[in-house]
Design an enzyme around this catalytic site. Structure first.
Site, PDB file in Angstrom:
ATOM      1  N   ARG A 162      -5.863  30.185  32.123  1.00 13.96           N
ATOM      2  CA  ARG A 162      -5.063  29.029  31.714  1.00 13.96           C
ATOM      3  C   ARG A 162      -3.615  29.265  32.132  1.00 13.96           C
ATOM      4  O   ARG A 162      -3.128  30.408  32.095  1.00 13.96           O
ATOM      5  CB  ARG A 162      -5.140  28.836  30.203  1.00 13.96           C
ATOM      6  CG  ARG A 162      -4.419  27.576  29.718  1.00 13.96           C
ATOM      7  CD  ARG A 162      -4.465  27.463  28.206  1.00 13.96           C
ATOM      8  NE  ARG A 162      -3.699  26.319  27.735  1.00 13.96           N
ATOM      9  CZ  ARG A 162      -3.380  26.102  26.471  1.00 13.96           C
ATOM     10  NH1 ARG A 162      -3.771  26.971  25.543  1.00 13.96           N
ATOM     11  NH2 ARG A 162      -2.671  25.042  26.128  1.00 13.96           N
ATOM     12  N   HIS A 163      -2.933  28.200  32.533  1.00  9.99           N
ATOM     13  CA  HIS A 163      -1.517  28.350  32.888  1.00  9.99           C
ATOM     14  C   HIS A 163      -0.726  28.915  31.713  1.00  9.99           C
ATOM     15  O   HIS A 163      -1.113  28.804  30.545  1.00  9.99           O
ATOM     16  CB  HIS A 163      -0.926  27.001  33.316  1.00  9.99           C
ATOM     17  CG  HIS A 163      -0.888  25.990  32.216  1.00  9.99           C
ATOM     18  ND1 HIS A 163       0.062  26.003  31.203  1.00  9.99           N
ATOM     19  CD2 HIS A 163      -1.684  24.926  31.953  1.00  9.99           C
ATOM     20  CE1 HIS A 163      -0.146  24.999  30.383  1.00  9.99           C
ATOM     21  NE2 HIS A 163      -1.211  24.329  30.804  1.00  9.99           N
ATOM     22  N   GLN A 203       2.621  29.396  29.109  1.00 11.88           N
ATOM     23  CA  GLN A 203       3.225  28.469  28.146  1.00 11.88           C
ATOM     24  C   GLN A 203       4.343  27.633  28.779  1.00 11.88           C
ATOM     25  O   GLN A 203       5.081  28.094  29.652  1.00 11.88           O
ATOM     26  CB  GLN A 203       3.793  29.254  26.974  1.00 11.88           C
ATOM     27  CG  GLN A 203       4.309  28.388  25.830  1.00 11.88           C
ATOM     28  CD  GLN A 203       5.034  29.189  24.774  1.00 11.88           C
ATOM     29  OE1 GLN A 203       6.204  29.550  24.950  1.00 11.88           O
ATOM     30  NE2 GLN A 203       4.333  29.496  23.697  1.00 11.88           N
ATOM     31  N   THR A 204       4.448  26.400  28.308  1.00 12.20           N
ATOM     32  CA  THR A 204       5.569  25.524  28.625  1.00 12.20           C
ATOM     33  C   THR A 204       6.299  25.176  27.329  1.00 12.20           C
ATOM     34  O   THR A 204       5.793  25.434  26.234  1.00 12.20           O
ATOM     35  CB  THR A 204       5.093  24.214  29.278  1.00 12.20           C
ATOM     36  OG1 THR A 204       4.424  23.418  28.278  1.00 12.20           O
ATOM     37  CG2 THR A 204       4.127  24.477  30.431  1.00 12.20           C
ATOM     38  N   ASP A 205       7.471  24.565  27.464  1.00 10.04           N
ATOM     39  CA  ASP A 205       8.174  24.128  26.251  1.00 10.04           C
ATOM     40  C   ASP A 205       7.361  23.095  25.479  1.00 10.04           C
ATOM     41  O   ASP A 205       7.422  23.046  24.249  1.00 10.04           O
ATOM     42  CB  ASP A 205       9.542  23.547  26.618  1.00 10.04           C
ATOM     43  CG  ASP A 205      10.545  24.622  27.037  1.00 10.04           C
ATOM     44  OD1 ASP A 205      10.284  25.825  26.788  1.00 10.04           O
ATOM     45  OD2 ASP A 205      11.594  24.262  27.609  1.00 10.04           O
ATOM     46  N   TRP A 206       6.613  22.266  26.182  1.00  6.73           N
ATOM     47  CA  TRP A 206       5.769  21.282  25.487  1.00  6.73           C
ATOM     48  C   TRP A 206       4.630  21.965  24.744  1.00  6.73           C
ATOM     49  O   TRP A 206       4.260  21.536  23.659  1.00  6.73           O
ATOM     50  CB  TRP A 206       5.232  20.247  26.480  1.00  6.73           C
ATOM     51  CG  TRP A 206       6.216  19.163  26.799  1.00  6.73           C
ATOM     52  CD1 TRP A 206       7.570  19.223  26.673  1.00  6.73           C
ATOM     53  CD2 TRP A 206       5.915  17.863  27.301  1.00  6.73           C
ATOM     54  NE1 TRP A 206       8.142  18.038  27.071  1.00  6.73           N
ATOM     55  CE2 TRP A 206       7.150  17.184  27.469  1.00  6.73           C
ATOM     56  CE3 TRP A 206       4.742  17.208  27.649  1.00  6.73           C
ATOM     57  CZ2 TRP A 206       7.229  15.884  27.947  1.00  6.73           C
ATOM     58  CZ3 TRP A 206       4.816  15.917  28.139  1.00  6.73           C
ATOM     59  CH2 TRP A 206       6.045  15.256  28.281  1.00  6.73           C
ATOM     60  N   ASN A 207       4.050  23.028  25.314  1.00  7.91           N
ATOM     61  CA  ASN A 207       3.060  23.803  24.563  1.00  7.91           C
ATOM     62  C   ASN A 207       3.661  24.328  23.271  1.00  7.91           C
ATOM     63  O   ASN A 207       3.056  24.235  22.195  1.00  7.91           O
ATOM     64  CB  ASN A 207       2.568  25.005  25.374  1.00  7.91           C
ATOM     65  CG  ASN A 207       1.630  24.655  26.499  1.00  7.91           C
ATOM     66  OD1 ASN A 207       1.690  25.277  27.558  1.00  7.91           O
ATOM     67  ND2 ASN A 207       0.750  23.686  26.307  1.00  7.91           N
ATOM     68  N   ARG A 249       2.886  23.814  36.507  1.00  8.80           N
ATOM     69  CA  ARG A 249       2.684  24.896  35.543  1.00  8.80           C
ATOM     70  C   ARG A 249       1.497  25.769  35.921  1.00  8.80           C
ATOM     71  O   ARG A 249       1.476  26.961  35.612  1.00  8.80           O
ATOM     72  CB  ARG A 249       2.537  24.348  34.132  1.00  8.80           C
ATOM     73  CG  ARG A 249       1.395  23.366  33.899  1.00  8.80           C
ATOM     74  CD  ARG A 249       1.530  22.738  32.511  1.00  8.80           C
ATOM     75  NE  ARG A 249       0.460  21.807  32.155  1.00  8.80           N
ATOM     76  CZ  ARG A 249       0.488  20.501  32.395  1.00  8.80           C
ATOM     77  NH1 ARG A 249       1.493  19.966  33.049  1.00  8.80           N
ATOM     78  NH2 ARG A 249      -0.521  19.734  31.992  1.00  8.80           N
ATOM     79  N   GLU A 258      -5.226  18.557  34.568  1.00  8.05           N
ATOM     80  CA  GLU A 258      -5.546  18.466  33.146  1.00  8.05           C
ATOM     81  C   GLU A 258      -6.199  17.130  32.801  1.00  8.05           C
ATOM     82  O   GLU A 258      -6.046  16.131  33.521  1.00  8.05           O
ATOM     83  CB  GLU A 258      -4.269  18.675  32.321  1.00  8.05           C
ATOM     84  CG  GLU A 258      -4.426  18.574  30.812  1.00  8.05           C
ATOM     85  CD  GLU A 258      -5.401  19.581  30.205  1.00  8.05           C
ATOM     86  OE1 GLU A 258      -6.581  19.582  30.598  1.00  8.05           O
ATOM     87  OE2 GLU A 258      -4.972  20.349  29.313  1.00  8.05           O
ATOM     88  N   HIS A 275      -6.109  24.313  33.113  1.00  6.60           N
ATOM     89  CA  HIS A 275      -5.456  23.836  31.902  1.00  6.60           C
ATOM     90  C   HIS A 275      -6.384  23.971  30.702  1.00  6.60           C
ATOM     91  O   HIS A 275      -7.594  24.143  30.847  1.00  6.60           O
ATOM     92  CB  HIS A 275      -5.057  22.375  32.080  1.00  6.60           C
ATOM     93  CG  HIS A 275      -4.200  22.146  33.280  1.00  6.60           C
ATOM     94  ND1 HIS A 275      -2.822  22.163  33.227  1.00  6.60           N
ATOM     95  CD2 HIS A 275      -4.521  21.900  34.588  1.00  6.60           C
ATOM     96  CE1 HIS A 275      -2.330  21.944  34.440  1.00  6.60           C
ATOM     97  NE2 HIS A 275      -3.339  21.782  35.273  1.00  6.60           N
TER      98      HIS A 275
END
Length: 204
Positions: free
Chosen positions: A15-16, A18-22, A74, A101, A164
């Protein structure tokens, strides 16, 4: 039996990072949100662990595996950092649109609490019919089977896939790792990956 339970080639499913949205628990869907610093560290960690596993098993990661990522940034950045940490050319991989995704439609960018406040009936359906539920303007997990099955069937050698969370849940059903009922609430870690081989799963 699940559709791809007899697939002949090993798959490394990542899985990619972490992002800020995660971190904010926002649904990303097809929105192209970049990795944050935590996500970049997770991608490097996974690449180094992959290289260690290959060394332990006597596999050359440059020749034994093919490498395929979702084109969303991502995922493709995760693949670049993963390969770099594994001692490989960071750009020597392919992307495939079928690994993008699940599309959350009008819910993209929203948290669960925000969706529940705006659309409580649909959000309730999401929790009872999560596999077949279609977010407004989006895509169901069940529908994603149609794009992911031929992709995996066409893989001609062991392959590293960077994708994703939603896609990973669908792949888990296709490969026989999870039953559909077990996908509700299932979250794939971003700081680990799994190796699927002949029906068995090893988390690394």
């Amino acid at each position: 039996m699940s559709p791809l339970a007899n697939h002949p080639h090993d798959l490394v499913v990542v899985r990619h990072g972490q992002t800020d949205w995660n971190a904010a628990l926002r649904l990303q869907g097809r929105e192209d949100i970049p990795l944050n610093d935590t996500g970049r560290a997770q991608a490097r960690r996974n690449g180094a662990a992959f290289a260690e596993r290959c060394a332990r098993l006597g596999l050359d990661p440059a020749t034994h595996y093919d490498y395929l990522a979702s084109p969303l940034s991502r995922a493709s950045e995760t693949m670049r950092l993963f390969r770099e940490a594994a001692g490989l050319d960071p750009l020597a991989f392919r992307t495939d649109e079928r690994l993008v995704e699940i599309d959350f439609g009008r819910w993209s960018g929203l948290t669960g609490a925000e969706i529940e406040a705006r659309d409580p009936e649909e959000w309730a359906l999401r929790h009872t019919e999560n596999w077949h539920h279609v977010p407004p303007g989006g895509e169901s997990s069940a529908a994603a089977i149609d794009r992911l099955t031929p992709l995996v069937q066409a893989l001609a050698r062991p392959t590293v896939l960077v994708t994703h969370g939603g896609v990973n849940r669908v792949l888990s059903v296709l490969l026989g790792i999870l039953a559909v009922a077990e996908t509700r609430g299932f979250t794939t870690p971003q700081d680990r990956f799994y190796v699927w081989s002949g029906g068995t799963v090893e988390w690394v």
